[in-house]
Scaffold this active site. Structure first.
Site, PDB file in Angstrom:
ATOM      1  CB  THR A  72      -0.941  -0.007   1.234  1.00 26.11           C
ATOM      2  OG1 THR A  72      -1.738  -1.189   1.175  1.00 26.11           O
ATOM      3  CG2 THR A  72      -1.831   1.214   1.267  1.00 26.11           C
ATOM      4  CG  ASN A 160      -6.629  -8.486  -4.424  1.00 26.14           C
ATOM      5  OD1 ASN A 160      -6.651  -7.797  -5.442  1.00 26.14           O
ATOM      6  ND2 ASN A 160      -7.339  -8.179  -3.361  1.00 26.14           N
ATOM      7  CD  GLN A 198      -2.391 -11.777  -3.718  1.00 29.71           C
ATOM      8  OE1 GLN A 198      -1.971 -12.933  -3.695  1.00 29.71           O
ATOM      9  NE2 GLN A 198      -2.851 -11.177  -2.645  1.00 29.71           N
ATOM     10  CB  SER A 218       3.093  -6.667   0.244  1.00 29.59           C
ATOM     11  OG  SER A 218       2.891  -6.228   1.554  1.00 29.59           O
ATOM     12  N   GLY A 219       5.993  -8.010   1.498  1.00 29.67           N
ATOM     13  CA  GLY A 219       6.679  -9.206   1.998  1.00 29.67           C
ATOM     14  C   GLY A 219       5.756 -10.316   2.488  1.00 29.67           C
ATOM     15  CG  HIS A 220       1.793  -9.536   4.364  1.00 21.61           C
ATOM     16  ND1 HIS A 220       0.498  -9.995   4.396  1.00 21.61           N
ATOM     17  CD2 HIS A 220       1.745  -8.300   3.832  1.00 21.61           C
ATOM     18  CE1 HIS A 220      -0.306  -9.057   3.916  1.00 21.61           C
ATOM     19  NE2 HIS A 220       0.429  -8.016   3.560  1.00 21.61           N
ATOM     20  CB  THR A 256      15.354   4.546  11.715  1.00 19.81           C
ATOM     21  OG1 THR A 256      15.824   5.814  12.175  1.00 19.81           O
ATOM     22  CG2 THR A 256      16.393   3.477  11.996  1.00 19.81           C
ATOM     23  CB  CYS A 343      -8.578  -5.075   1.935  1.00 17.32           C
ATOM     24  SG  CYS A 343      -6.959  -5.808   1.897  1.00 17.32           S
TER      25      CYS A 343
HETATM   26  N1  PLP Z   1      -2.343  -5.173  -3.818  1.00 21.07           N
HETATM   27  C1  PLP Z   1      -2.808  -6.437  -3.847  1.00 21.07           C
HETATM   28  C2  PLP Z   1      -3.065  -7.081  -5.167  1.00 21.07           C
HETATM   29  C3  PLP Z   1      -3.049  -7.134  -2.663  1.00 21.07           C
HETATM   30  O1  PLP Z   1      -3.501  -8.390  -2.690  1.00 21.07           O
HETATM   31  C4  PLP Z   1      -2.805  -6.473  -1.426  1.00 21.07           C
HETATM   32  C5  PLP Z   1      -3.128  -7.149  -0.161  1.00 21.07           C
HETATM   33  O2  PLP Z   1      -4.019  -7.980  -0.080  1.00 21.07           O
HETATM   34  C6  PLP Z   1      -2.295  -5.175  -1.457  1.00 21.07           C
HETATM   35  C7  PLP Z   1      -2.080  -4.552  -2.669  1.00 21.07           C
HETATM   36  C8  PLP Z   1      -1.978  -4.433  -0.196  1.00 21.07           C
HETATM   37  O3  PLP Z   1      -0.948  -5.076   0.480  1.00 21.07           O
HETATM   38  P1  PLP Z   1      -0.516  -4.558   1.930  1.00 21.07           P
HETATM   39  O4  PLP Z   1      -1.729  -4.726   2.796  1.00 21.07           O
HETATM   40  O5  PLP Z   1       0.602  -5.429   2.333  1.00 21.07           O
HETATM   41  O6  PLP Z   1      -0.163  -3.142   1.798  1.00 21.07           O
END
Ligand code: PLP
Length: 402
Positions: A72, A160, A198, A218-220, A256, A343
């Protein structure tokens, strides 16, 4: 009760090796990377190495990678930073018409809300492209929407909610052709951003092949922790930082650095690189099995074209049943899935992705997404195939007859 986690598109667990790589940076090598002493320089070295791993994965230069807190943030920086920089350099004549962005109606809210913000502030005009019944953006639509003020095209790599793989290479090729003409005429270039959040785990993300100038991740979503992301920005891309302060991250993201998490992101992306196509094949096989099993349930439909979609996502529409209700009963049986995206769940409105694909709101309310991971196995898929028909039958019996 056995726990079956099939919500990897929402987030993944931290890989054990990733966790072990991060650990020393919490309580041993905990220096501030901006400091010249030993502790600081150890931390600096760790960030440099992680940056190199991300750069190698994307086929980019290390100076083209900025670490952020999540996709994001990367997306916000890419869009707002570029538009602000372009507006700063626009001559007085051009300032009268705002820079134009082309995006799609199925983007993650991180892109859609950022674009809406830029529109609201009068900073940009935005075109939201439609998609077909499989969620695909048409390359011709991108081309047709380009106007003299267009400076940014932003299309996601993998959706996603439904797993559609968008034609990023083709769009990149089209933009590059148009840019050649623009360069000859001394006009402003069109920059191309993709939200690859994704895509990292399973698709080729080499930026030169994709033809992108900006890429967010995004790492997670690939076994690093939550709270760390990265932005690729091609050398020469105009950019104004959105967080002021110190000179970290090439003066583009003050604050930082989150050293342990950056180390984790580097380790995880290196893991993706070394896993090859084996995991993809295995995940794809299990997804096919899941789809076959679930489609035996009456009045259940698969969303999109599973052969062309990302290997880890399968989304279904279940007639006459609320997605949220299925999630609760699945959860009672130890199974984690999702309805729409994590989300958007919690909001009552139907998924903007499914409605953009042409589904009616009542169909969209019955959506159920399973997203598989590298640890998913046959036994888990068998269990879902056994349990889901009973759940759907139970909920349909409870539903008021109209
Ligand atoms: N973009 C896509 C396609 C995603 O699937 C997601 C999270 O589900 C995001 C952006 C946002 O990721 P984050 O919540 O790690 O910022």
């Amino acid at each position: 009760m056995k726990q079956i986690y099939l919500d990897h598109a929402a987030t993944t667990p931290v890989d054990k090796e990733v966790f072990m790589a991060m650990r020393p940076y919490f309580d041993q090598d905990y220096g501030n990377p901006s400091e010249p002493h030993w502790w600081g320089q150890e931390a600096r070295k760790a960030i440099d190495e992680a940056r190199e791993k991300v750069a190698n994965f994307l086929g980019a230069k290390t100076q083209e990678i900025i670490f952020t807190s999540c996709a994001t943030e990367s997306i916000n920086l890419a869009h707002k930073g570029l538009i602000e920089a372009i507006r700063e350099t626009q001559d007085a004549k051009r300032k009268s018409s705002a820079p134009h962005i082309i995006t799609s109606s199925v983007e993650h809210k991180a892109v859609l809300e950022t674009c809406r913000h830029l529109e609201k502030m009068g900073m940009a005009q935005v075109t939201y492209l439609p998609v077909d019944k499989d969620g695909l953006v048409k390359v011709e639509d991108v081309e047709k929407s380009i106007k003299p003020e267009t400076v940014l095209v932003s299309i996601m790599y993998v959706n996603n909610e439904v797993g559609t793989i968008e034609p990023i290479r083709e769009i990149g090729e089209t933009i590059s052709q148009i840019n050649k003409l623009r360069m000859e005429n001394g006009e402003l270039k069109i920059y191309f951003h993709t939200d690859a959040t994704q895509a990292i785990q399973y698709l080729d993300c080499q930026v030169a092949k994709l033809g992108v100038d900006l890429l967010s991740l995004s790492g997670h979503k690939f076994y690093a922790p939550k709270g760390v992301g990265a932005l690729y920005f091609k050398k020469g891309t105009p950019m104004v930082r959105q967080q002021d302060g110190g000179g970290q991250e090439y003066r583009l993201r003050a604050g930082t650095e989150n050293v342990p998490y950056i180390v984790g992101l580097g380790k995880a992306i290196e893991g993706v690189r070394s896993q090859g196509s084996g995991v993809r094949g295995q995940v794809e096989k299990l997804k096919d099995k899941l789809i076959k099993g679930i489609l035996k349930i009456p009045k259940v439909k698969l969303v999109g074209d599973s052969k062309k979609n990302a290997p880890h996502i399968a989304t279904f529409l279940v007639d006459g049943v609320e997605g949220e209700a299925m999630l609760l009963l699945l959860s009672e049986k130890g199974i984690a899935a999702s309805s729409g995206s994590a989300c958007t769940s919690g909001l009552l409105e139907p998924s903007h992705v499914l409605t953009a694909m042409g589904y009616r709101p009542e169909q969209a309310h019955g959506s159920l997404r399973f997203s598989l991971g590298q640890g998913t196995n046959d036994e888990e898929i068998d269990c879902v195939i056994k349990v889901l028909p009973e759940i759907i039958q139970r909920l349909r019996k409870m539903a008021p007859k109209l």
